[in-house]
Every structure is written in structure tokens, then in C-alpha cells.
Scaffold this motif. Structure first.
Motif, PDB file in Angstrom:
ATOM      1  N   SER A  37      -4.366 -45.530 -10.565  1.00  0.00           N
ATOM      2  CA  SER A  37      -3.452 -46.030 -11.455  1.00  0.00           C
ATOM      3  C   SER A  37      -2.162 -46.433 -10.864  1.00  0.00           C
ATOM      4  CB  SER A  37      -3.562 -45.550 -12.802  1.00  0.00           C
ATOM      5  OG  SER A  37      -2.717 -44.162 -12.562  1.00  0.00           O
ATOM      6  N   ALA A  38      -1.402 -45.324 -10.251  1.00  0.00           N
ATOM      7  CA  ALA A  38      -0.117 -45.592  -9.815  1.00  0.00           C
ATOM      8  C   ALA A  38       0.001 -46.335  -8.905  1.00  0.00           C
ATOM      9  CB  ALA A  38       0.630 -44.159  -9.166  1.00  0.00           C
ATOM     10  N   HIS A  39      -0.918 -46.945  -8.109  1.00  0.00           N
ATOM     11  CA  HIS A  39      -0.712 -47.650  -6.888  1.00  0.00           C
ATOM     12  C   HIS A  39      -1.402 -49.194  -7.001  1.00  0.00           C
ATOM     13  CE1 HIS A  39      -0.108 -43.659  -4.980  1.00  0.00           C
ATOM     14  NE2 HIS A  39       0.808 -44.376  -4.286  1.00  0.00           N
ATOM     15  N   ALA A  40      -2.196 -49.189  -7.899  1.00  0.00           N
ATOM     16  CA  ALA A  40      -2.615 -50.584  -8.572  1.00  0.00           C
ATOM     17  C   ALA A  40      -1.586 -51.444  -8.810  1.00  0.00           C
ATOM     18  CB  ALA A  40      -3.709 -50.383  -9.609  1.00  0.00           C
ATOM     19  N   PRO A  41      -0.496 -51.271  -9.177  1.00  0.00           N
ATOM     20  CA  PRO A  41       0.819 -52.320  -9.281  1.00  0.00           C
ATOM     21  C   PRO A  41       1.053 -52.841  -7.916  1.00  0.00           C
ATOM     22  CG  PRO A  41       1.005 -50.369 -10.876  1.00  0.00           C
ATOM     23  CD  PRO A  41       0.072 -50.047 -10.126  1.00  0.00           C
TER      24      PRO A  41
ATOM     25  N   PRO B 259      19.089 -46.425  -7.007  1.00  0.00           N
ATOM     26  CA  PRO B 259      19.593 -45.734  -7.894  1.00  0.00           C
ATOM     27  C   PRO B 259      18.966 -45.924  -9.487  1.00  0.00           C
ATOM     28  CG  PRO B 259      21.467 -46.211  -6.475  1.00  0.00           C
ATOM     29  CD  PRO B 259      20.295 -46.944  -5.940  1.00  0.00           C
ATOM     30  N   GLY B 260      18.370 -44.984  -9.926  1.00  0.00           N
ATOM     31  CA  GLY B 260      17.647 -45.331 -11.353  1.00  0.00           C
ATOM     32  C   GLY B 260      16.452 -46.069 -11.317  1.00  0.00           C
ATOM     33  N   ALA B 261      15.850 -46.414  -9.929  1.00  0.00           N
ATOM     34  CA  ALA B 261      14.745 -47.042  -9.900  1.00  0.00           C
ATOM     35  C   ALA B 261      13.294 -46.261 -10.069  1.00  0.00           C
ATOM     36  CB  ALA B 261      14.586 -47.724  -8.631  1.00  0.00           C
ATOM     37  N   ALA B 262      13.371 -45.053 -10.087  1.00  0.00           N
ATOM     38  CA  ALA B 262      12.311 -44.095  -9.904  1.00  0.00           C
ATOM     39  C   ALA B 262      11.119 -44.529 -11.090  1.00  0.00           C
ATOM     40  CB  ALA B 262      12.421 -42.753  -9.693  1.00  0.00           C
ATOM     41  N   PHE B 263      11.682 -44.461 -12.310  1.00  0.00           N
ATOM     42  CA  PHE B 263      10.662 -44.464 -13.558  1.00  0.00           C
ATOM     43  C   PHE B 263      11.040 -45.703 -14.316  1.00  0.00           C
ATOM     44  CE2 PHE B 263      11.566 -39.813 -12.481  1.00  0.00           C
ATOM     45  CZ  PHE B 263      10.676 -39.561 -11.894  1.00  0.00           C
ATOM     46  N   VAL B 264      11.379 -46.975 -13.718  1.00  0.00           N
ATOM     47  CA  VAL B 264      11.186 -48.198 -14.691  1.00  0.00           C
ATOM     48  C   VAL B 264       9.768 -48.531 -14.572  1.00  0.00           C
ATOM     49  CG1 VAL B 264      11.827 -50.605 -14.290  1.00  0.00           C
ATOM     50  CG2 VAL B 264      13.392 -48.946 -13.346  1.00  0.00           C
ATOM     51  N   PRO B 265       9.121 -49.028 -15.701  1.00  0.00           N
ATOM     52  CA  PRO B 265       7.864 -49.387 -16.042  1.00  0.00           C
ATOM     53  C   PRO B 265       7.410 -50.403 -14.895  1.00  0.00           C
ATOM     54  CG  PRO B 265       9.070 -49.210 -18.061  1.00  0.00           C
ATOM     55  CD  PRO B 265      10.147 -49.311 -16.936  1.00  0.00           C
ATOM     56  N   PRO B 266       6.091 -50.336 -14.997  1.00  0.00           N
ATOM     57  CA  PRO B 266       5.473 -51.552 -13.838  1.00  0.00           C
ATOM     58  C   PRO B 266       5.712 -52.750 -14.783  1.00  0.00           C
ATOM     59  CG  PRO B 266       4.007 -49.592 -14.134  1.00  0.00           C
ATOM     60  CD  PRO B 266       5.066 -49.263 -15.004  1.00  0.00           C
ATOM     61  N   ASP B 267       5.510 -53.999 -14.042  1.00  0.00           N
ATOM     62  CA  ASP B 267       5.473 -55.168 -14.836  1.00  0.00           C
ATOM     63  C   ASP B 267       6.583 -55.684 -15.463  1.00  0.00           C
ATOM     64  OD1 ASP B 267       2.835 -55.618 -13.424  1.00  0.00           O
ATOM     65  OD2 ASP B 267       2.074 -54.485 -15.166  1.00  0.00           O
ATOM     66  N   SER B 268       7.736 -54.684 -15.390  1.00  0.00           N
ATOM     67  CA  SER B 268       8.856 -55.214 -16.469  1.00  0.00           C
ATOM     68  C   SER B 268       9.681 -56.035 -15.492  1.00  0.00           C
ATOM     69  CB  SER B 268       9.631 -53.883 -16.680  1.00  0.00           C
ATOM     70  OG  SER B 268      10.325 -53.242 -15.623  1.00  0.00           O
ATOM     71  N   ALA B 269      10.561 -56.864 -16.040  1.00  0.00           N
ATOM     72  CA  ALA B 269      11.577 -57.683 -15.333  1.00  0.00           C
ATOM     73  C   ALA B 269      12.474 -56.959 -14.555  1.00  0.00           C
ATOM     74  CB  ALA B 269      12.283 -58.547 -16.305  1.00  0.00           C
ATOM     75  N   LEU B 270      12.822 -55.780 -14.887  1.00  0.00           N
ATOM     76  CA  LEU B 270      13.847 -54.877 -14.214  1.00  0.00           C
ATOM     77  C   LEU B 270      12.977 -54.250 -13.008  1.00  0.00           C
ATOM     78  CD1 LEU B 270      16.488 -53.476 -13.868  1.00  0.00           C
ATOM     79  CD2 LEU B 270      15.940 -51.836 -15.530  1.00  0.00           C
ATOM     80  N   ARG B 271      11.800 -54.128 -12.965  1.00  0.00           N
ATOM     81  CA  ARG B 271      10.986 -53.469 -12.100  1.00  0.00           C
ATOM     82  C   ARG B 271      10.853 -54.611 -11.089  1.00  0.00           C
ATOM     83  NH1 ARG B 271       9.973 -48.923 -10.927  1.00  0.00           N
ATOM     84  NH2 ARG B 271      11.339 -49.549  -9.383  1.00  0.00           N
TER      85      ARG B 271
ATOM     86  N   SER C 283      -3.690 -46.979 -18.260  1.00  0.00           N
ATOM     87  CA  SER C 283      -3.304 -48.011 -17.717  1.00  0.00           C
ATOM     88  C   SER C 283      -2.724 -47.790 -16.405  1.00  0.00           C
ATOM     89  CB  SER C 283      -2.227 -48.640 -18.778  1.00  0.00           C
ATOM     90  OG  SER C 283      -1.105 -47.870 -18.774  1.00  0.00           O
ATOM     91  N   PRO C 284      -2.239 -49.105 -15.752  1.00  0.00           N
ATOM     92  CA  PRO C 284      -1.487 -48.975 -14.406  1.00  0.00           C
ATOM     93  C   PRO C 284      -0.311 -48.306 -14.403  1.00  0.00           C
ATOM     94  CG  PRO C 284      -2.616 -51.212 -14.768  1.00  0.00           C
ATOM     95  CD  PRO C 284      -2.723 -50.290 -16.104  1.00  0.00           C
ATOM     96  N   GLY C 285       0.116 -47.486 -13.417  1.00  0.00           N
ATOM     97  CA  GLY C 285       1.142 -46.609 -13.397  1.00  0.00           C
ATOM     98  C   GLY C 285       0.976 -45.241 -13.211  1.00  0.00           C
TER      99      GLY C 285
ATOM    100  N   PRO D  18       8.988 -47.853  -5.605  1.00  0.00           N
ATOM    101  CA  PRO D  18       8.241 -46.979  -6.588  1.00  0.00           C
ATOM    102  C   PRO D  18       7.293 -48.015  -7.503  1.00  0.00           C
ATOM    103  CG  PRO D  18      10.099 -46.877  -7.537  1.00  0.00           C
ATOM    104  CD  PRO D  18      10.361 -47.634  -6.197  1.00  0.00           C
ATOM    105  N   SER D  19       6.518 -47.685  -8.152  1.00  0.00           N
ATOM    106  CA  SER D  19       5.570 -48.739  -9.065  1.00  0.00           C
ATOM    107  C   SER D  19       6.043 -48.307 -10.576  1.00  0.00           C
ATOM    108  CB  SER D  19       4.113 -48.446  -8.766  1.00  0.00           C
ATOM    109  OG  SER D  19       3.742 -47.086  -9.229  1.00  0.00           O
ATOM    110  N   GLY D  20       6.274 -46.930 -10.868  1.00  0.00           N
ATOM    111  CA  GLY D  20       6.556 -46.651 -12.227  1.00  0.00           C
ATOM    112  C   GLY D  20       5.617 -46.097 -12.916  1.00  0.00           C
ATOM    113  N   PRO D  21       5.999 -45.637 -14.110  1.00  0.00           N
ATOM    114  CA  PRO D  21       5.240 -44.636 -14.876  1.00  0.00           C
ATOM    115  C   PRO D  21       4.182 -45.440 -16.019  1.00  0.00           C
ATOM    116  CG  PRO D  21       7.125 -44.201 -15.756  1.00  0.00           C
ATOM    117  CD  PRO D  21       7.428 -45.282 -14.751  1.00  0.00           C
TER     118      PRO D  21
END
Length: 597
Positions: free
Chosen positions: A80-84, A243-255, A218-220, A178-181
Motif C-alpha cells: 500500500s505504501a508503494h503503490a502510489p 521540509p514538511g513533506a513526510a506525511f502529506v497524503p497521496p494523490d493530494s495537490a500538495l503531494r 487504501s494506498p499509503g 515519500p508517498s504519504g499515509p
């Protein structure tokens, strides 16, 4: 002002590491001195390297004035963590194209899931997969047509292995993406309750499976603070994630914006540029110490007492458990994320995430501020990203917005960290105390000795553990069977504790970031396979585990005891392929690696 103990530990680390660090830097400089790698390739070499590229990319790569970025991916569509990561290479290439740069998937590394292999034969290959990944990363970069490295990896052994391999090419600028949680599923309290009820025979497998599928849905990355999320927090603290990128969710615009920025920023820092920043300048003694401090302040995974040692060694830095223990006495516990509390990693991110934690630690003088992250400066690590009308901007990190998850300035959840070292006549071990109630941190009880977690489960089902007991699981170290995680034991021992008995675990195996409310002395060195004291323990021996004073002692005279026979190593399900690894692997306190002398 930097804390004096932080300075003293770092100075000792630098002195101890001097010969190996100098040798590492010399090798790195030799590689850097060869110049742009593509210029040394023959025409035939280059033709092979660009054959699969589109015409436009081919022209850029043959130009020699642009950057070609290596992508080392841990993508698979089961994990799941690597599918994104499936779409990341296309995003990266699209971001680089307008600047005339290119990227290639240099290689993919194996990415196994400890959540799938817990209690299964595959878990005995899990730790060794880290060194395989390091080798696979180095092999992927060996085509030597690259100017920078992007590492796409998150979980357990994967990210540490990728960094170890990338450090063999430390003249290249390098960054993790990262891919995010995944989003939050069922609550962590509910997970524990159902798992313990199943272990006690109170609910069936259908109820357990339904709960687990709600939790992992789900993915993440998984949302509890285990090894995968500890990887991300520690790597960001070391400056290896934006910075601040570790836990931004998958598939988000910020990611997606962060992924594109990481690619373009790294491509601008290659050897020909004025801002050249090789990986060797990022992974230093001071950045390693910053990573240890972040691990301790967050109550992270016990696996990192192994991984950080091995990662540092790949950069010629000799980190020890004594260093980690010395820092644990001055670093307060500043977060409460499951299993250290009810919240999950999404709640941690919402409370301010890594930048808020880093800002708190910096204010306490517990970080080296003269380190260089892969992109920007140390001060940038104290900022948080957001999108402003579609543009990526960073703002100064705010204090915690949820003080039940990240402590506010001037406060903490514990004056000392969540990880400690134990020592005594049974050897050295590590223990995670951040989730252990103070009432359970000292256990003195007779031993029950087992050689695998399945034997413990059977004894529990027969009612043989309904007493004060210290469960000893031996011959589970790296040389014996690859050092599997013994996660199956936690619901069982949790139920014994719930019945009112004193209970603890002592093992030369691992337990990961899932270490919870039962005190567990892990990674005991020397391991039983190498004649450690565990091999001489017998049922009924009185053992004291004192997490407050750091003592692990057997009260029997072990000097006259015979050493138990070593169990036959299993050879099915691919485990026979790792016989050489078991013979060559170092001790847990030396990183449990077969890669270095």
C-alpha cells in the motif's frame, strides 16, 4: 545554545569515526573527480543508455549540459505504501522536461511488507532485504549515466536500504520522495481490543479480519507510528526529505507539487552548478545525531537502533547504542502517536508534523543547526509547505495545534525519551518505554524459555503463561534466522498483563515500531547463536528487567551452565538463499548488516 551532551556525543562520534569517515570521503571525492559520468562513456555505452528514450529526451541526454536524474523506485502494486509510486516517474519527467533535464527509472528494488509476513517464513528474510536493497540500489546506479538520485521508498527496510546503497554514490545530489499515509481507518484502541479478544478466543477470525481491513484499507503508509513512518520522520530530520513533506497524503495537490519541486530542485544542484550539494555533504555525523534526536523525541521504532547504525556506517560513521542511550537521557518525549498514545500519524501531521517537532527541539538546543539538508538550509527545515493559488510556498512552523499529540513549547510527555538501552549479565538490549506504563517498567519474574513465537502462542493457549513471567525467545537473532519481528506476541502478552500478572519479553529478535505496553528487551547482544547468555537461560531462572535503571539481569549463576543446542536453520520458502548472509551478518548493535567488515 546547543546542549552540552549533544555536543559531547557528537564529538565522540566524530573522533571514533575518523578513519572510516575519511576513507568514505576519499572514495566519494575520487568519484566526484571523474566529472560528469556520461562524458566517460563510449558511443556504444551511450547508445544503449538512451535507446529506450523518446527523441526529445535522447537529445537532452546526449547534450551533456543537462542533468539526468536516476529514479530508484520501490514501486509494487501489492504494498500500500508503494503503490502510489506508479505515477511518480511520469510526474518527475514532466516537471524536468521544460528545464531541459531528464530522468530515468534506473532500477526498482524489492519491497516486501512486514505486515504481510509477520509470523510467516518470509519474515526471516525481512531484515536481510535491507542489505539486498542497498546492493540493488548500487547496481541500479552502476550504469553511471546519472547526475542526481531520487529515492522512492518508504517502509521498514526499504528506505534504509536505499540510503545505504545511494551512499556508495555519495557524490550525487540525493533526495527521498515519500508517498504519504493512507487516511485514518478504525481507531487504534479498537485495533488493540479486537486483537487481544481474538488472542483470548473471545472473537473469531471473521471479526479480526474485518477490523484489520478497516485499519489497512487504501494506498499509503499504515497510519500507526511504526518503522515506516519512523523512517520518514527521521529522514526528514536528517534533511533527506523536503521540509514538511513526510506525511502529506497521496494523490493530494500538495503531494504532487512537492514531488515536482523535489525533482527540479535536485536537478539544479548537480556537479556543474554553483549550488552543487552531494549526498556526502548531507549525511554527516551531525545530521545522523539530528536523526537520532528526532527518533528519541518521537518515541519511534526500535528497528532504528539497528537501521541508523547501519545507515551511518554506510557513510563511514560509527554510531553506537551508547550514543543513542546518552542522547535518550537528555531528549524529552514530545509526541504521543500510537503505540505511544491513541492518535495516528495523520493527527501528528495535523498538529504540525515534523517541522513543528523540529522547531521545538531546536528551541531546546537539541539539534545541530549547522547541517546542510539536501535542498535549502537548516532554517528551511523549520518551515511547513502549502499551496497558495497553486504555487508552493513554505511558512514558519507553528507551535503544536493539538497538544495531546505534539507537546507545546515548555512542556513534554516525559522528561526522557521513549528508547533506552539495558545491560547486565544477559548482555545489552534496547527497550521502548514510551508506551509502557510506569507501573510496568520494572519486572522481576521467573523465565519461560522458547525458541520461536509460535511456541509462546501454544503455551498461552494451554494456560501456561497465566502467572508472573518473563518470556525469553532466543535463537531469533540475525545470525540464527535473520532476526524476525515477533509481533504475534504482543496481543498474547498484553492479555497476560491485563489479567494482572507481571510480564515482560526478552529476546534477541525484533519487535519493530509496534512495541507497546508490555516491556520488551529486544535485540539482545550477543545473540544466543553466538553463545550469548540467552543460550544458557533455563525455565524458572529469576530475571529482573528494570527499564528505569537500565538493568537486565538473570539472578542464576550462568557461568556453569551448558549452552543450548542451536536449532537447525529453516531452508524452505527461499530462506536457504540467505545462508551466507546469516554467516556474515554483524551484531544487532553493529547494524545487523553483512555489507561492511
Amino acid at each position: 545554545m546547543t546542549h552540552p551532551t549533544l555536543m559531547a556525543v557528537t564529538e565522540a562520534l566524530c573522533q571514533r569515526s575518523q578513519p572510516t569517515r575519511i576513507a568514505f570521503l576519499h572514495r566519494t571525492q575520487q568519484q566526484a573527480d571523474t566529472g560528469k559520468a556520461r562524458t566517460s562513456l563510449s558511443c556504444g555505452n551511450m547508445a544503449h543508455a538512451v535507446a529506450a528514450s523518446c527523441q526529445q529526451d535522447k537529445q537532452h541526454m546526449l547534450d551533456m549540459t543537462t542533468a539526468n536524474v536516476a529514479i530508484i523506485s520501490a514501486y509494487n502494486d501489492m504494498l500500500s505504501a508503494h503503490a502510489p509510486y506508479a505515477d511518480y516517474p511520469d510526474q518527475i519527467k514532466a516537471a524536468l522536461l521544460p528545464l531541459g533535464h531528464t530522468a530515468q527509472v534506473a532500477g526498482c528494488v524489492p519491497a516486501m511488507c512486514d505486515g504481510v509476513t509477520q509470523g510467516q517464513p518470509g519474515m526471516e528474510m525481512s531484515l536481510f532485504s535491507r542489505d539486498v536493497i542497498a546492493q540493488a540500489t548500487a547496481i541500479s546506479l552502476s550504469h553511471n549515466v546519472y547526475d542526481a538520485t531520487l529515492l522512492l521508498g518508504v517502509c521498514d527496510k526499504i528506505a534504509p536500504g536505499q540510503l545505504m546503497g545511494a551512499l556508495a554514490y555519495a557524490h550525487l545530489p540525493t533526495l527521498f520522495i515519500p508517498s504519504g499515509p493512507m487516511t485514518t481507518g478504525t481507531s487504534n484502541d479498537q485495533k488493540v481490543a479486537v486483537r487481544q479478544a481474538y488472542a483470548a478466543g473471545e472473537v473469531g477470525k471473521d471479526a479480526l479480519l474485518a477490523m484489520e481491513c478497516q485499519a489497512y484499507h487504501s494506498p499509503g503508509t499504515c497510519t500507526f507510528y511504526g518503522t515506516a513512518n519512523t523512517n520518514q520522520l527521521v529522514l526528514e530530520a536528517m534533511g533527506l526529505i523536503l521540509p514538511g513533506a513526510a506525511f502529506v497524503p497521496p494523490d493530494s495537490a500538495l503531494r504532487q507539487a512537492l514531488t515536482c519541486y523535489a525533482a527540479t530542485a535536485l536537478a539544479s544542484q548537480c556537479a556543474e552548478s554553483a549550488t552543487y550539494r552531494p549526498l556526502a555533504d548531507v549525511v554527516t555525523e551531525k545530521s545522523v545525531v539530528n536523526g537520532v534526536v528526532a527518533l528519541l523525541a518521537s518515541g519511534g521504532s526500535t528497528n532504528h537502533t539497528i537501521h541508523l547504525v547501519a545507515m551511518a556506517r554506510a557513510a563511514g560513521i560509527i554510531l553506537t547504542w551508547e550514543d543513542i542511550d546518552a542522547l535518550s537521557r537528555i531528549v524529552p518525549l514530545l509526541t504521543r502517536v500510537y503505540p505511544n498514545g491513541p492518535a495516528d500519524i495523520n493527527a501528528f501531521e495535523a498538529a504540525g508534523g515534523v517541522p513543528t517537532l523540529m522547531a521545538h527541539l531546536h528551541a531546546l538546543g537539541l539539534l545541530h543547526a549547522d547541517t546542510l539538508p539536501a535542498v535549502g538550509q537548516f532554517s528551511d527545515q523549520l518551515t511547513t509547505p502549502r499551496l497558495d493559488q497553486g504555487q508552493l510556498v513554505w511558512e514558519t512552523a507553528t507551535p503544536s495545534t493539538d497538544t495531546a499529540v505534539i507537546a507545546q513549547p515548555g512542556s513534554h510527555f516525559s522528561a526522557t525519551s521513549g528508547l533506552r538501552m539495558l545491560s547486565g549479565n544477559m548482555g545489552n538490549a534496547v527497550i521502548k518505554v514510551s508506551a509502557v506504563d510506569p507501573a510496568h517498567r520494572v519486572v522481576c519474574a521467573p523465565a519461560r524459555v522458547f525458541e520461536c513465537q509460535h511456541e509462546v502462542e501454544q503455551a498461552y493457549q494451554r494456560g501456561e503463561l497465566n502467572q508472573d513471567v518473563i518470556v525469553v525467545v532466543r535463537f531469533n537473532g540475525p545470525a540464527a534466522n535473520g532476526m524476525p519481528e515477533l509481533h504475534k506476541l504482543m496481543p498474547i502478552l498484553g492479555n497476560v498483563q491485563k489479567m494482572g500478572y507481571q510480564v515482560a519479553l526478552v529476546t534477541d529478535g525484533r519487535l519493530s515500531g509496534a512495541s507497546g505496553k508490555v516491556p520488551a528487551a529486544l535485540h539482545v547482544c550477543p545473540e544466543a547463536m553466538h553463545g550469548g547468555a540467552l543460550a544458557s537461560i533455563q525455565d524458572g531462572d529469576l530475571i529482573t528487567l528494570d527499564a528505569n535503571t537500565g538493568v537486565l539481569t538473570c539472578h542464576a549463576d550462568l557461568s556453569q551452565r551448558y549452552v543450548a543446542n542451536t536449532p537447525q536453520a529453516a531452508t524452505t520458502w527461499g530462506r536457504d538463499l540467505f545462508a551466507a548472509a546469516r554467516q556474515q551478518v554483524s551484531r544487532a548493535d553493529e547494524g545487523a548488516t553483512y555489507l561492511f567488515p
